[in-house]
Design a protein around this motif. Sequence first.
Motif, mmCIF file in Angstrom:
data_model
loop_
_atom_site.group_PDB
_atom_site.id
_atom_site.type_symbol
_atom_site.label_atom_id
_atom_site.label_comp_id
_atom_site.label_asym_id
_atom_site.label_seq_id
_atom_site.Cartn_x
_atom_site.Cartn_y
_atom_site.Cartn_z
ATOM 1 N N GLY A 55 0.738 -1.016 -0.014
ATOM 2 C CA GLY A 55 -0.172 -0.122 -0.027
ATOM 3 C C GLY A 55 0.786 1.488 0.447
ATOM 4 N N ALA A 56 0.095 2.367 -0.113
ATOM 5 C CA ALA A 56 0.974 3.890 0.457
ATOM 6 C C ALA A 56 0.352 4.765 1.329
ATOM 7 N N GLY A 57 1.020 6.267 1.503
ATOM 8 C CA GLY A 57 0.096 6.905 2.221
ATOM 9 C C GLY A 57 0.893 8.347 2.473
ATOM 10 N N LEU A 58 0.018 9.151 2.771
ATOM 11 C CA LEU A 58 0.969 10.332 2.948
ATOM 12 C C LEU A 58 0.803 10.522 4.806
ATOM 13 N N GLU A 59 1.893 10.567 4.574
ATOM 14 C CA GLU A 59 2.651 11.735 6.150
ATOM 15 C C GLU A 59 2.479 12.496 6.639
ATOM 16 N N TYR A 60 1.891 13.816 7.531
ATOM 17 C CA TYR A 60 2.285 15.091 7.527
ATOM 18 C C TYR A 60 2.956 15.088 9.066
ATOM 19 N N PHE A 61 3.295 15.785 8.534
ATOM 20 C CA PHE A 61 4.398 15.842 10.042
ATOM 21 C C PHE A 61 4.430 17.967 10.702
ATOM 22 N N PHE A 62 3.293 17.813 12.363
ATOM 23 C CA PHE A 62 2.865 19.096 11.701
ATOM 24 C C PHE A 62 2.851 19.626 12.995
ATOM 25 N N ILE A 63 4.289 18.880 14.076
ATOM 26 C CA ILE A 63 5.286 19.287 14.158
ATOM 27 C C ILE A 63 6.263 18.111 15.181
ATOM 28 N N PRO A 64 7.711 18.570 15.223
ATOM 29 C CA PRO A 64 9.065 17.867 15.355
ATOM 30 C C PRO A 64 8.583 16.676 15.823
ATOM 31 N N ASN A 65 8.385 15.544 15.511
ATOM 32 C CA ASN A 65 8.515 13.940 16.297
ATOM 33 C C ASN A 65 7.075 13.648 16.497
ATOM 34 N N ASN A 66 6.255 14.197 15.406
ATOM 35 C CA ASN A 66 4.487 13.944 15.177
ATOM 36 C C ASN A 66 4.068 14.366 14.171
ATOM 37 N N SER A 67 3.197 13.351 13.554
ATOM 38 C CA SER A 67 2.540 13.236 12.119
ATOM 39 C C SER A 67 1.889 12.590 12.709
ATOM 40 N N ILE A 68 0.103 13.149 11.113
ATOM 41 C CA ILE A 68 -0.648 12.200 11.104
ATOM 42 C C ILE A 68 -0.490 11.340 9.729
ATOM 43 N N GLU A 69 -1.420 10.730 9.614
ATOM 44 C CA GLU A 69 -1.639 9.468 7.900
ATOM 45 C C GLU A 69 -2.599 9.610 7.742
ATOM 46 N N PHE A 99 -7.589 -2.130 3.802
ATOM 47 C CA PHE A 99 -7.738 -1.023 4.758
ATOM 48 C C PHE A 99 -7.676 0.792 4.796
ATOM 49 N N ILE A 100 -8.328 1.865 4.740
ATOM 50 C CA ILE A 100 -8.399 3.401 4.542
ATOM 51 C C ILE A 100 -8.909 3.103 6.080
ATOM 52 N N LEU A 101 -6.758 4.316 6.400
ATOM 53 C CA LEU A 101 -6.879 4.722 8.314
ATOM 54 C C LEU A 101 -5.643 5.940 8.491
ATOM 55 N N ALA A 102 -6.994 6.999 8.787
ATOM 56 C CA ALA A 102 -6.148 7.647 9.104
ATOM 57 C C ALA A 102 -5.434 7.515 10.691
ATOM 58 N N GLY A 103 -4.480 7.934 10.858
ATOM 59 C CA GLY A 103 -3.495 7.268 12.281
ATOM 60 C C GLY A 103 -2.622 8.994 12.852
ATOM 61 N N TYR A 104 -1.989 8.432 13.741
ATOM 62 C CA TYR A 104 -1.138 9.071 14.207
ATOM 63 C C TYR A 104 -0.007 8.357 14.950
ATOM 64 N N THR A 105 1.088 9.155 13.962
ATOM 65 C CA THR A 105 2.563 8.512 14.965
ATOM 66 C C THR A 105 3.393 9.195 15.707
ATOM 67 N N TYR A 106 3.964 8.930 16.478
ATOM 68 C CA TYR A 106 4.719 10.192 17.959
ATOM 69 C C TYR A 106 6.234 8.910 17.509
ATOM 70 N N TYR A 107 7.617 9.971 17.314
ATOM 71 C CA TYR A 107 8.735 9.382 17.552
ATOM 72 C C TYR A 107 9.467 9.668 17.850
ATOM 73 N N PHE A 108 10.058 9.213 19.056
ATOM 74 C CA PHE A 108 11.216 9.691 19.582
ATOM 75 C C PHE A 108 12.392 9.490 19.618
ATOM 76 N N ASP A 109 13.300 11.337 19.781
ATOM 77 C CA ASP A 109 14.045 11.009 19.572
ATOM 78 C C ASP A 109 15.401 11.120 20.473
ATOM 79 N N THR A 110 15.727 10.090 19.653
ATOM 80 C CA THR A 110 17.108 9.548 19.758
ATOM 81 C C THR A 110 18.563 10.093 20.346
ATOM 82 N N GLY A 111 18.585 11.130 19.609
ATOM 83 C CA GLY A 111 19.757 12.015 18.773
ATOM 84 C C GLY A 111 20.481 11.238 17.847
#
Length: 205
Positions: A55-69, A99-111
Amino acid sequence: MKQYSLLLVAFLSVIGMQAQDARSFSLNLYGGYNFSDKLDYDGYSATIEDGFQYGAGLEYFFIPNNSIELKYLRSDVKIPFYGPAGNQLNTNDKGAFNFILAGYTYYFDTGSNLLPYLGAGAGVGIVESPQGGSGTYFAWDVKGGVKIKTASSVSVNINAYLQSMSAAVGESYYWSYWVGPVAVEDYISTFQFGLGAVVSFNFKN
């Protein structure tokens, strides 16, 4: 007073520039492998066999390390259906899950270039029946993995996920002392665990 005004303007400009830098898009290409799941209801059963998912998705990072897709996923699988005696009832068992899904993802900044993440989504699932036709149901997923950044605009994600759909299949009746028989909607749900990888093409706004 004029100096304070200039400092305020400069401060707001820096914040605006940082916010602008934080906004970015990713085009994600999905590939994975889903493990089988068995469904049982009223003496009948069905098996959703193992299968590849893409599949494929379009992900948007609205603030650092936080995205909706918003993403679309599909797996072409065999869905044999069995009667109470254990005999297969459908000779053609080739179907598909979408599946057609809208989701939220949080990325943990490890440096570093490795970003662990957790995410969840909800939307609709479309089952293409082996007998023809299709049904649309509520669906959700949860996921966890690691995003591996590179020096280029391409990154790779390795993840594990759980996907589910829920469908109403009939009614069960229960006796109530006050009102007599009461009908309660019966639901069955699929739960498929999978392992996958995502190739992301990252674009800054």
